[in-house]
Every structure is written in structure tokens, then in C-alpha cells.
Design an enzyme around this catalytic site. Structure first.
Site, PDB file in Angstrom:
ATOM      1  N   GLN A   1       2.850  10.024   1.081  1.00  0.00           N
ATOM      2  CA  GLN A   1       4.170   9.424   1.191  1.00  0.00           C
ATOM      3  C   GLN A   1       4.904   9.848  -0.152  1.00  0.00           C
ATOM      4  O   GLN A   1       6.327   9.416  -0.133  1.00  0.00           O
ATOM      5  CB  GLN A   1       3.945   7.942   1.260  1.00  0.00           C
ATOM      6  CG  GLN A   1       3.632   7.403   2.735  1.00  0.00           C
ATOM      7  CD  GLN A   1       3.452   6.102   2.542  1.00  0.00           C
ATOM      8  OE1 GLN A   1       2.429   5.257   2.122  1.00  0.00           O
ATOM      9  NE2 GLN A   1       4.342   5.277   3.250  1.00  0.00           N
TER      10      GLN A   1
ATOM     11  N   GLY B   1       0.779  -1.199  -0.127  1.00  0.00           N
ATOM     12  CA  GLY B   1      -0.029  -0.026  -0.110  1.00  0.00           C
ATOM     13  C   GLY B   1       0.889   1.080   0.028  1.00  0.00           C
ATOM     14  O   GLY B   1       2.062   1.153   0.300  1.00  0.00           O
TER      15      GLY B   1
ATOM     16  N   HIS C   1      -2.896   7.407   7.149  1.00  0.00           N
ATOM     17  CA  HIS C   1      -1.812   8.195   6.243  1.00  0.00           C
ATOM     18  C   HIS C   1      -2.574   9.364   5.908  1.00  0.00           C
ATOM     19  O   HIS C   1      -2.026  10.698   6.125  1.00  0.00           O
ATOM     20  CB  HIS C   1      -1.108   7.680   5.168  1.00  0.00           C
ATOM     21  CG  HIS C   1       0.063   7.050   5.530  1.00  0.00           C
ATOM     22  ND1 HIS C   1       1.153   7.417   6.143  1.00  0.00           N
ATOM     23  CD2 HIS C   1       0.414   5.446   5.369  1.00  0.00           C
ATOM     24  CE1 HIS C   1       2.091   6.364   6.135  1.00  0.00           C
ATOM     25  NE2 HIS C   1       1.662   5.438   5.644  1.00  0.00           N
TER      26      HIS C   1
HETATM   27 ZN    ZN Z   1       2.548   3.453   5.496  1.00  0.00          ZN
END
Ligand code: ZN
Length: 148
Positions: A51, A46, A134
């Protein structure tokens, strides 16, 4: 498709909340394609847009049974509990046991903006929870209940 740089532990962007996607355009498609290439190259299951430095509510998941592209994902139901080892591409070499729901129901838009519904258990349920965290600036480190 182009791989993008994965932001690592210590960068404050990982703790920022991502904004909803409103435009379902080519740029979104490119972001999704790049995120998939980046996740696959890193052998992760994932990846969230934050990110790769993009504060939008976008994630990709592949828990071994095919690619899911998630735009504006939300958990709409959960049942039970599981405690399993978790890690993150932004925290290389770090792991810990987290407590997550055993089963989750999720709704998310696809790259065209159509709402899709998912039910997942096991690793895939953990991946949904991890990636949606996240998008709220929460990393798995704050979910670790014990070493493992
Ligand atoms: Zn992560």
C-alpha cells in the site's frame, strides 16, 4: 519516521504479489517505522507494504491493543467464521461485509528476523487476514459477500 503516500484503488500494484523479506537491516526498520507513522496518521488498524508501493511481505497492525510488526506473516491455523464490516485505507469511503475466520493463528518474523506466534480473534483476526491478503495481491473488495 516519515509518512508515505498510500496507494489508492485503481493502481495495479495493489494486485501484485509481494516477495519475502530476506534482509533484516536498517532499511526494513525504516520501512516499518514509516508504515506505522502512515497507518497512525490515516487512523487505520493495519497497513501492508504494497500500500506504500513496496512489494515486500511486511505489514503493521494495531487493532487497539498495541502495535504488531509482521514480516513474512503466514496464517498457520484458523477456526470458525465471522461476518463483519470491513474497509481499507486504499479504498477510502468503501465498506462491505466480508467472511473471515473467527480465530486465526499466525506466525511472522519481527524486524530482527525472529519468528513470533500470534493468536487473534474478532477485529484483530480480520486485520491479520486482510493484511496477509494484501501481500498476495488480494483486496478486501474480492472478499465482500454483501453490502454493509
Ligand atoms: Zn487494506
Amino acid at each position: 519516521m516519515a509518512r508515505r503516500q498510500i496507494i489508492k484503488n485503481g493502481d495495479p500494484v495493489l494486485h501484485k504479489k509481494s516477495r519475502a523479506v530476506e534482509r533484516f537491516d536498517e532499511r526494513l526498520g525504516q520501512l516499518l517505522d514509516d508504515m506505522t507513522a502512515t497507518m497512525r496518521a490515516a487512523e487505520g488498524c493495519g497497513l501492508a507494504a504494497v500500500q506504500v508501493g513496496v512489494l515486500r511481505r511486511v505489514a503493521v497492525i494495531d487493532a487497539g491493543d498495541g502495535l504488531l510488526e509482521l514480516v513474512n506473516p503466514e496464517i498457520i491455523g484458523q477456526e470458525g467464521q465471522q461476518e463483519e464490516q470491513e474497509g481499507c485505507l486504499s479504498f477510502p469511503g468503501e465498506h462491505g461485509i466480508t467472511r473471515r475466520p473467527a480465530v486465526v493463528r499466525v506466525r511472522a518474523q519481527n524486524r530482527q528476523g525472529t519468528w513470533c506466534f500470534y493468536k487473534a480473534e474478532g477485529l484483530k483476526a480480520r486485520a491479520f487476514c486482510h493484511e496477509i491478503d494484501h501481500l498476495d495481491g488480494i483486496t478486501f473488495k474480492s472478499r465482500v459477500i454483501r453490502e454493509g
